[in-house]
Scaffold this motif. Structure first.
Motif, PDB file in Angstrom:
ATOM      1  N   VAL A  22       0.820  -1.205   0.000  1.00 46.32           N
ATOM      2  CA  VAL A  22       0.000   0.000   0.000  1.00 46.32           C
ATOM      3  C   VAL A  22       0.861   1.265   0.000  1.00 46.32           C
ATOM      4  O   VAL A  22       0.460   2.296  -0.546  1.00 46.32           O
ATOM      5  CB  VAL A  22      -1.009  -0.020   1.173  1.00 46.32           C
ATOM      6  N   SER A  23       2.058   1.194   0.556  1.00 43.91           N
ATOM      7  CA  SER A  23       2.934   2.374   0.587  1.00 43.91           C
ATOM      8  C   SER A  23       3.349   2.825  -0.814  1.00 43.91           C
ATOM      9  O   SER A  23       3.706   3.984  -1.021  1.00 43.91           O
ATOM     10  CB  SER A  23       4.173   2.099   1.441  1.00 43.91           C
ATOM     11  N   LYS A  24       3.259   1.927  -1.783  1.00 45.12           N
ATOM     12  CA  LYS A  24       3.610   2.283  -3.161  1.00 45.12           C
ATOM     13  C   LYS A  24       2.600   3.255  -3.776  1.00 45.12           C
ATOM     14  O   LYS A  24       2.856   3.831  -4.822  1.00 45.12           O
ATOM     15  CB  LYS A  24       3.753   1.036  -4.020  1.00 45.12           C
ATOM     16  N   LEU A  25       1.446   3.429  -3.126  1.00 45.10           N
ATOM     17  CA  LEU A  25       0.488   4.428  -3.596  1.00 45.10           C
ATOM     18  C   LEU A  25       1.094   5.830  -3.553  1.00 45.10           C
ATOM     19  O   LEU A  25       0.702   6.697  -4.327  1.00 45.10           O
ATOM     20  CB  LEU A  25      -0.783   4.401  -2.745  1.00 45.10           C
ATOM     21  N   GLU A  26       2.045   6.045  -2.650  1.00 47.93           N
ATOM     22  CA  GLU A  26       2.643   7.365  -2.498  1.00 47.93           C
ATOM     23  C   GLU A  26       3.282   7.861  -3.795  1.00 47.93           C
ATOM     24  O   GLU A  26       3.162   9.035  -4.136  1.00 47.93           O
ATOM     25  CB  GLU A  26       3.669   7.361  -1.367  1.00 47.93           C
ATOM     26  N   GLU A  27       3.927   6.992  -4.536  1.00 49.00           N
ATOM     27  CA  GLU A  27       4.561   7.398  -5.800  1.00 49.00           C
ATOM     28  C   GLU A  27       3.512   7.813  -6.821  1.00 49.00           C
ATOM     29  O   GLU A  27       3.649   8.836  -7.487  1.00 49.00           O
ATOM     30  CB  GLU A  27       5.432   6.263  -6.360  1.00 49.00           C
ATOM     31  N   PHE A  28       2.449   7.025  -6.967  1.00 47.40           N
ATOM     32  CA  PHE A  28       1.394   7.413  -7.904  1.00 47.40           C
ATOM     33  C   PHE A  28       0.742   8.714  -7.452  1.00 47.40           C
ATOM     34  O   PHE A  28       0.447   9.582  -8.281  1.00 47.40           O
ATOM     35  CB  PHE A  28       0.332   6.320  -8.053  1.00 47.40           C
ATOM     36  N   GLU A  49      -0.588  14.173  -8.348  1.00 49.34           N
ATOM     37  CA  GLU A  49      -0.690  15.514  -7.777  1.00 49.34           C
ATOM     38  C   GLU A  49       0.031  16.537  -8.648  1.00 49.34           C
ATOM     39  O   GLU A  49      -0.471  17.639  -8.881  1.00 49.34           O
ATOM     40  CB  GLU A  49      -0.122  15.526  -6.361  1.00 49.34           C
ATOM     41  N   LYS A  50       1.183  16.144  -9.176  1.00 57.75           N
ATOM     42  CA  LYS A  50       1.922  17.046 -10.069  1.00 57.75           C
ATOM     43  C   LYS A  50       1.120  17.317 -11.335  1.00 57.75           C
ATOM     44  O   LYS A  50       1.012  18.464 -11.781  1.00 57.75           O
ATOM     45  CB  LYS A  50       3.283  16.464 -10.422  1.00 57.75           C
ATOM     46  N   ALA A  51       0.522  16.286 -11.919  1.00 60.24           N
ATOM     47  CA  ALA A  51      -0.300  16.469 -13.125  1.00 60.24           C
ATOM     48  C   ALA A  51      -1.484  17.388 -12.846  1.00 60.24           C
ATOM     49  O   ALA A  51      -1.819  18.252 -13.672  1.00 60.24           O
ATOM     50  CB  ALA A  51      -0.783  15.121 -13.640  1.00 60.24           C
ATOM     51  N   ILE A  52      -2.094  17.239 -11.690  1.00 62.96           N
ATOM     52  CA  ILE A  52      -3.241  18.076 -11.317  1.00 62.96           C
ATOM     53  C   ILE A  52      -2.791  19.522 -11.115  1.00 62.96           C
ATOM     54  O   ILE A  52      -3.386  20.452 -11.653  1.00 62.96           O
ATOM     55  CB  ILE A  52      -3.929  17.514 -10.055  1.00 62.96           C
ATOM     56  N   GLU A  53      -1.711  19.708 -10.340  1.00 64.38           N
ATOM     57  CA  GLU A  53      -1.214  21.057 -10.065  1.00 64.38           C
ATOM     58  C   GLU A  53      -0.734  21.771 -11.322  1.00 64.38           C
ATOM     59  O   GLU A  53      -0.869  22.985 -11.439  1.00 64.38           O
ATOM     60  CB  GLU A  53      -0.091  21.011  -9.022  1.00 64.38           C
ATOM     61  N   ASP A  54      -0.183  21.022 -12.270  1.00 66.40           N
ATOM     62  CA  ASP A  54       0.308  21.607 -13.521  1.00 66.40           C
ATOM     63  C   ASP A  54      -0.810  21.877 -14.523  1.00 66.40           C
ATOM     64  O   ASP A  54      -0.553  22.328 -15.637  1.00 66.40           O
ATOM     65  CB  ASP A  54       1.365  20.699 -14.169  1.00 66.40           C
ATOM     66  N   GLY A  55      -2.036  21.570 -14.151  1.00 65.20           N
ATOM     67  CA  GLY A  55      -3.176  21.831 -15.030  1.00 65.20           C
ATOM     68  C   GLY A  55      -3.357  20.809 -16.135  1.00 65.20           C
ATOM     69  O   GLY A  55      -4.032  21.079 -17.128  1.00 65.20           O
ATOM     70  N   ASN A  56      -2.774  19.632 -15.988  1.00 66.97           N
ATOM     71  CA  ASN A  56      -2.883  18.596 -17.016  1.00 66.97           C
ATOM     72  C   ASN A  56      -4.110  17.709 -16.865  1.00 66.97           C
ATOM     73  O   ASN A  56      -4.385  16.884 -17.727  1.00 66.97           O
ATOM     74  CB  ASN A  56      -1.625  17.721 -17.015  1.00 66.97           C
ATOM     75  N   SER A  57      -4.828  17.855 -15.773  1.00 62.84           N
ATOM     76  CA  SER A  57      -6.032  17.057 -15.540  1.00 62.84           C
ATOM     77  C   SER A  57      -7.237  17.979 -15.666  1.00 62.84           C
ATOM     78  O   SER A  57      -7.487  18.822 -14.811  1.00 62.84           O
ATOM     79  CB  SER A  57      -5.974  16.430 -14.147  1.00 62.84           C
ATOM     80  N   LEU A  58      -7.978  17.812 -16.734  1.00 60.69           N
ATOM     81  CA  LEU A  58      -9.099  18.691 -17.042  1.00 60.69           C
ATOM     82  C   LEU A  58     -10.428  18.065 -16.640  1.00 60.69           C
ATOM     83  O   LEU A  58     -10.537  16.854 -16.470  1.00 60.69           O
ATOM     84  CB  LEU A  58      -9.111  18.981 -18.547  1.00 60.69           C
ATOM     85  N   TRP A  59     -11.429  18.903 -16.506  1.00 65.21           N
ATOM     86  CA  TRP A  59     -12.787  18.443 -16.250  1.00 65.21           C
ATOM     87  C   TRP A  59     -13.361  17.947 -17.567  1.00 65.21           C
ATOM     88  O   TRP A  59     -13.140  18.537 -18.625  1.00 65.21           O
ATOM     89  CB  TRP A  59     -13.623  19.580 -15.685  1.00 65.21           C
ATOM     90  N   LEU A  62      -9.210  12.341 -12.575  1.00 61.88           N
ATOM     91  CA  LEU A  62      -7.931  12.109 -11.901  1.00 61.88           C
ATOM     92  C   LEU A  62      -7.951  12.692 -10.493  1.00 61.88           C
ATOM     93  O   LEU A  62      -7.481  12.056  -9.552  1.00 61.88           O
ATOM     94  CB  LEU A  62      -6.764  12.695 -12.706  1.00 61.88           C
ATOM     95  N   LEU A  63      -8.529  13.868 -10.338  1.00 60.98           N
ATOM     96  CA  LEU A  63      -8.626  14.484  -9.013  1.00 60.98           C
ATOM     97  C   LEU A  63      -9.476  13.630  -8.071  1.00 60.98           C
ATOM     98  O   LEU A  63      -9.094  13.384  -6.929  1.00 60.98           O
ATOM     99  CB  LEU A  63      -9.206  15.895  -9.130  1.00 60.98           C
ATOM    100  N   ALA A  64     -10.606  13.139  -8.557  1.00 62.29           N
ATOM    101  CA  ALA A  64     -11.467  12.289  -7.730  1.00 62.29           C
ATOM    102  C   ALA A  64     -10.750  10.997  -7.348  1.00 62.29           C
ATOM    103  O   ALA A  64     -10.798  10.558  -6.187  1.00 62.29           O
ATOM    104  CB  ALA A  64     -12.768  11.984  -8.483  1.00 62.29           C
ATOM    105  N   PHE A  65     -10.080  10.382  -8.314  1.00 64.25           N
ATOM    106  CA  PHE A  65      -9.343   9.147  -8.065  1.00 64.25           C
ATOM    107  C   PHE A  65      -8.201   9.402  -7.070  1.00 64.25           C
ATOM    108  O   PHE A  65      -7.970   8.606  -6.155  1.00 64.25           O
ATOM    109  CB  PHE A  65      -8.801   8.606  -9.390  1.00 64.25           C
ATOM    110  N   HIS A  66      -7.517  10.523  -7.237  1.00 64.49           N
ATOM    111  CA  HIS A  66      -6.425  10.921  -6.346  1.00 64.49           C
ATOM    112  C   HIS A  66      -6.929  11.010  -4.898  1.00 64.49           C
ATOM    113  O   HIS A  66      -6.294  10.489  -3.982  1.00 64.49           O
ATOM    114  CB  HIS A  66      -5.858  12.266  -6.821  1.00 64.49           C
ATOM    115  N   HIS A  67      -8.072  11.652  -4.718  1.00 68.49           N
ATOM    116  CA  HIS A  67      -8.624  11.785  -3.360  1.00 68.49           C
ATOM    117  C   HIS A  67      -8.993  10.428  -2.763  1.00 68.49           C
ATOM    118  O   HIS A  67      -8.762  10.182  -1.574  1.00 68.49           O
ATOM    119  CB  HIS A  67      -9.852  12.702  -3.359  1.00 68.49           C
ATOM    120  N   GLN A  68      -9.544   9.542  -3.564  1.00 64.17           N
ATOM    121  CA  GLN A  68      -9.904   8.212  -3.063  1.00 64.17           C
ATOM    122  C   GLN A  68      -8.655   7.426  -2.653  1.00 64.17           C
ATOM    123  O   GLN A  68      -8.652   6.753  -1.621  1.00 64.17           O
ATOM    124  CB  GLN A  68     -10.699   7.436  -4.123  1.00 64.17           C
ATOM    125  N   LEU A  69      -7.603   7.509  -3.465  1.00 60.31           N
ATOM    126  CA  LEU A  69      -6.360   6.800  -3.118  1.00 60.31           C
ATOM    127  C   LEU A  69      -5.703   7.408  -1.879  1.00 60.31           C
ATOM    128  O   LEU A  69      -5.101   6.676  -1.080  1.00 60.31           O
ATOM    129  CB  LEU A  69      -5.395   6.798  -4.297  1.00 60.31           C
TER     130      LEU A  69
END
Length: 152
Positions: A86-92, A97-107, A127-134
């Motif tokens: 489960v700790s490997k989730l940290e890398e994903f 998070e970088k993709a979201i912050e850089d504006g690469n994940s659109l609605w 991606l944002l929703a999936f990120h929050h669930q993980l």
């Protein structure tokens, strides 16, 4: 009509620790063996069927491929549980998070057809929703021993 086809299945597993040894025979030609605390068996404790394309809001194919490999390659059910902890989730989570912050994940328009009768389709940042669930999964299971994750 509801679209019930899952895009991904995320499963959380824990080491199987029976109260007493169990007898197990894999196939009829195999000998019976005892299964106890020292075996690599796991039991599924949580399952989540993702019904949206997690990367559908990412237009850059290179970023989409990188995130997809970080997810499905790292958490392949073909890997040993010790290799997909489960700790490997940290890398994903770091990469997403970088993709979201850089504006690469659109609605984008949701693929969920549960609300077909609505006048306007609803949008979602998958991606944002999936990120929050993980993140939630990591917070809940991150400190537990013997936990692994598989994604199919």
């Amino acid at each position: 009509m509801t679209n019930n086809s899952a895009k991904l299945r995320v499963s959380v597993w824990r080491d199987f620790r029976p109260d007493r040894p169990l007898a197990h025979r894999g196939t009829q030609s195999e000998e019976m063996r005892l299964v106890g605390h020292d075996n690599d068996l796991q039991q599924e404790i949580m399952s989540w069927q993702v019904r949206e394309g997690v990367f559908s809001g990412i237009e850059d194919s290179e970023i989409r491929a990188q995130l997809s490999e970080a997810l499905t390659g790292t958490f392949s059910a073909l890997l040993m549980p010790s290799e997909r902890g489960v700790s490997k989730l940290e890398e994903f989570l770091r990469l997403s998070e970088k993709a979201i912050e850089d504006g690469n994940s659109l609605w984008s328009v949701s693929e969920d057809r549960a609300f077909e009768d609505e006048e306007e389709p609803y949008t979602v940042n998958t991606l944002l929703a999936f990120h929050h669930q993980l993140q939630w999964m990591l917070a809940v299971f991150g400190d537990e021993p013997g936990i692994s994750v598989s994604i199919r």
